[in-house]
Design an enzyme around this catalytic site. Sequence first.
Site, PDB file in Angstrom:
ATOM      1  N   ALA A 167       8.343   1.945   8.438  1.00 21.61           N
ATOM      2  CA  ALA A 167       9.222   0.794   8.221  1.00 21.61           C
ATOM      3  C   ALA A 167       8.346  -0.377   7.777  1.00 21.61           C
ATOM      4  O   ALA A 167       7.170  -0.458   8.146  1.00 21.61           O
ATOM      5  CB  ALA A 167       9.946   0.451   9.511  1.00 21.61           C
ATOM      6  N   GLY A 177       8.379   5.400  10.384  1.00 28.62           N
ATOM      7  CA  GLY A 177       9.658   5.650   9.713  1.00 28.62           C
ATOM      8  C   GLY A 177       9.526   6.649   8.568  1.00 28.62           C
ATOM      9  O   GLY A 177      10.492   7.342   8.231  1.00 28.62           O
TER      10      GLY A 177
HETATM   11  N1  CAA Z   1       4.739  -2.006   6.347  1.00 25.30           N
HETATM   12  C1  CAA Z   1       4.412  -2.949   5.455  1.00 25.30           C
HETATM   13  N2  CAA Z   1       3.342  -2.876   4.650  1.00 25.30           N
HETATM   14  C2  CAA Z   1       2.564  -1.778   4.752  1.00 25.30           C
HETATM   15  C3  CAA Z   1       2.834  -0.745   5.661  1.00 25.30           C
HETATM   16  C4  CAA Z   1       4.007  -0.888   6.477  1.00 25.30           C
HETATM   17  N3  CAA Z   1       4.380   0.076   7.343  1.00 25.30           N
HETATM   18  N4  CAA Z   1       1.881   0.196   5.536  1.00 25.30           N
HETATM   19  C5  CAA Z   1       1.043  -0.223   4.579  1.00 25.30           C
HETATM   20  N5  CAA Z   1       1.441  -1.417   4.104  1.00 25.30           N
HETATM   21  C6  CAA Z   1       0.808  -2.238   3.062  1.00 25.30           C
HETATM   22  C7  CAA Z   1      -0.426  -2.970   3.569  1.00 25.30           C
HETATM   23  O1  CAA Z   1      -0.058  -4.155   4.247  1.00 25.30           O
HETATM   24  C8  CAA Z   1      -1.133  -3.244   2.264  1.00 25.30           C
HETATM   25  O2  CAA Z   1      -0.492  -4.320   1.613  1.00 25.30           O
HETATM   26  P1  CAA Z   1      -1.382  -5.488   0.931  1.00 25.30           P
HETATM   27  O3  CAA Z   1      -2.242  -4.779  -0.096  1.00 25.30           O
HETATM   28  O4  CAA Z   1      -0.389  -6.399   0.336  1.00 25.30           O
HETATM   29  O5  CAA Z   1      -2.218  -6.072   2.027  1.00 25.30           O
HETATM   30  C9  CAA Z   1      -0.836  -1.994   1.439  1.00 25.30           C
HETATM   31  O6  CAA Z   1       0.330  -1.397   2.025  1.00 25.30           O
HETATM   32  C10 CAA Z   1      -1.941  -0.956   1.480  1.00 25.30           C
HETATM   33  O7  CAA Z   1      -2.234  -0.690   2.837  1.00 25.30           O
HETATM   34  P2  CAA Z   1      -3.709  -0.826   3.471  1.00 25.30           P
HETATM   35  O8  CAA Z   1      -4.506  -1.859   2.722  1.00 25.30           O
HETATM   36  O9  CAA Z   1      -3.543  -1.035   4.928  1.00 25.30           O
HETATM   37  O10 CAA Z   1      -4.290   0.617   3.133  1.00 25.30           O
HETATM   38  P3  CAA Z   1      -5.366   1.435   3.966  1.00 25.30           P
HETATM   39  O11 CAA Z   1      -5.706   2.621   3.104  1.00 25.30           O
HETATM   40  O12 CAA Z   1      -6.484   0.576   4.419  1.00 25.30           O
HETATM   41  O13 CAA Z   1      -4.577   1.942   5.283  1.00 25.30           O
HETATM   42  C11 CAA Z   1      -2.712   2.874   6.499  1.00 25.30           C
HETATM   43  C12 CAA Z   1      -3.482   2.822   5.160  1.00 25.30           C
HETATM   44  C13 CAA Z   1      -3.589   3.544   7.550  1.00 25.30           C
HETATM   45  C14 CAA Z   1      -1.490   3.720   6.245  1.00 25.30           C
HETATM   46  C15 CAA Z   1      -2.323   1.452   6.949  1.00 25.30           C
HETATM   47  O14 CAA Z   1      -1.720   0.780   5.860  1.00 25.30           O
HETATM   48  C16 CAA Z   1      -1.382   1.418   8.121  1.00 25.30           C
HETATM   49  O15 CAA Z   1      -1.787   1.642   9.250  1.00 25.30           O
HETATM   50  N6  CAA Z   1      -0.098   1.094   7.844  1.00 25.30           N
HETATM   51  C17 CAA Z   1       0.903   0.895   8.896  1.00 25.30           C
HETATM   52  C18 CAA Z   1       1.420   2.210   9.442  1.00 25.30           C
HETATM   53  C19 CAA Z   1       2.415   1.962  10.534  1.00 25.30           C
HETATM   54  O16 CAA Z   1       2.136   1.349  11.545  1.00 25.30           O
HETATM   55  N7  CAA Z   1       3.631   2.484  10.327  1.00 25.30           N
HETATM   56  C20 CAA Z   1       4.704   2.378  11.308  1.00 25.30           C
HETATM   57  C21 CAA Z   1       5.546   1.181  11.046  1.00 25.30           C
HETATM   58  S1  CAA Z   1       6.713   0.877  12.341  1.00 25.30           S
HETATM   59  C22 CAA Z   1       8.014   1.938  12.079  1.00 25.30           C
HETATM   60  O17 CAA Z   1       7.991   2.735  11.181  1.00 25.30           O
HETATM   61  C23 CAA Z   1       9.182   1.777  13.036  1.00 25.30           C
HETATM   62  C24 CAA Z   1      10.162   2.889  13.004  1.00 25.30           C
HETATM   63  O18 CAA Z   1      10.033   3.857  13.694  1.00 25.30           O
HETATM   64  C25 CAA Z   1      11.362   2.789  12.191  1.00 25.30           C
END
Ligand code: CAA
Length: 257
Positions: free
Chosen positions: A63, A108
């Site tokens: 998400a 998500g």
């Molecule tokens: N929401 C919003 N933006 C996200 C995102 C997310 N879930 N995941 C990645 N992005 C964005 C980052 O903010 C970044 O944007 P900017 O370039 O504008 O800063 C871009 O995507 C690229 O991501 P990273 O620079 O972080 O890339 P990375 O290779 O260093 O790391 C990753 C990759 C490990 C996937 C890391 O992005 C990460 O941990 N993302 C979040 C994952 C997460 O926590 N997901 C669960 C969300 S909560 C949910 O889903 C609730 C539910 O059950 C419904």
Amino acid sequence: MALVLAENIGRVALLRLNRPKKLNALNAALIGELNAALDKAEADEKIGAILLTGNERAFAAGADIGEMEKIKNYAEVCEENLITRDWERVTQCRKPVIAAVSGYALGGGCELAMMCDFVLAGTDAMFSQPEIIIGTMPGAGGSQRFARAAGKAKAMEMCLSGRMMDAKEAERCGIVARVVPAGSLQRVALETAQKIASHSLPVARMIKESVNAAFETHLSAGVQFERRLFHSTFALADRAEGMRAFLQKRKPKFKHK
Ligand code: CAA
């Protein structure tokens, strides 16, 4: 820019999540476009299966955290009816829906993949329920579908630790139907979807209903339900055609009726 790219390839609707700079993070606009594309594929009588995919780096990284961070409190999230409002459209599809996962399927994104009928994964796929790391928990069925597919131990470990699992582990524990070399995933997934779409659509729908009933009923009721659906296939022209074609040593010509 379209957040979901839709293309019909033969009888398959290929839907590609398309927010690459944000690793296909699922925001309200993307979910809206996905639902519209699913509605269209469901209504199109020339479509027999739906293939949902992302790009090489991500199926979907969860998400949209930026969007969720703006929600102030419990009352507001309830008022918005987050997730329940429109995230589960894919579970209501009556046509088969296959997820093809490369790269990240997190939070998500993992939940969306598990909502599909089955998941094909590239060797580079990574799955996790990392919500606890950002102070929340799975909200789109992750704790429930993970537990049903993989059992309590894996579901607990994954949801409590937030760690990632690779494609092989996901296959071993029942999250993934099959793992294929990363470079072949799109081809194999499309061939699989085309094969499914070539079968009788009403029979495919009955099979979906029957397998899904296994998660909602006890065994004897489930078997009884399956028996009635099996008997129902004898009302279909496709059942007669399928058996006749086998005996005549030719390919069946299904009319999806
Ligand atoms: N929401 C919003 N933006 C996200 C995102 C997310 N879930 N995941 C990645 N992005 C964005 C980052 O903010 C970044 O944007 P900017 O370039 O504008 O800063 C871009 O995507 C690229 O991501 P990273 O620079 O972080 O890339 P990375 O290779 O260093 O790391 C990753 C990759 C490990 C996937 C890391 O992005 C990460 O941990 N993302 C979040 C994952 C997460 O926590 N997901 C669960 C969300 S909560 C949910 O889903 C609730 C539910 O059950 C419904």
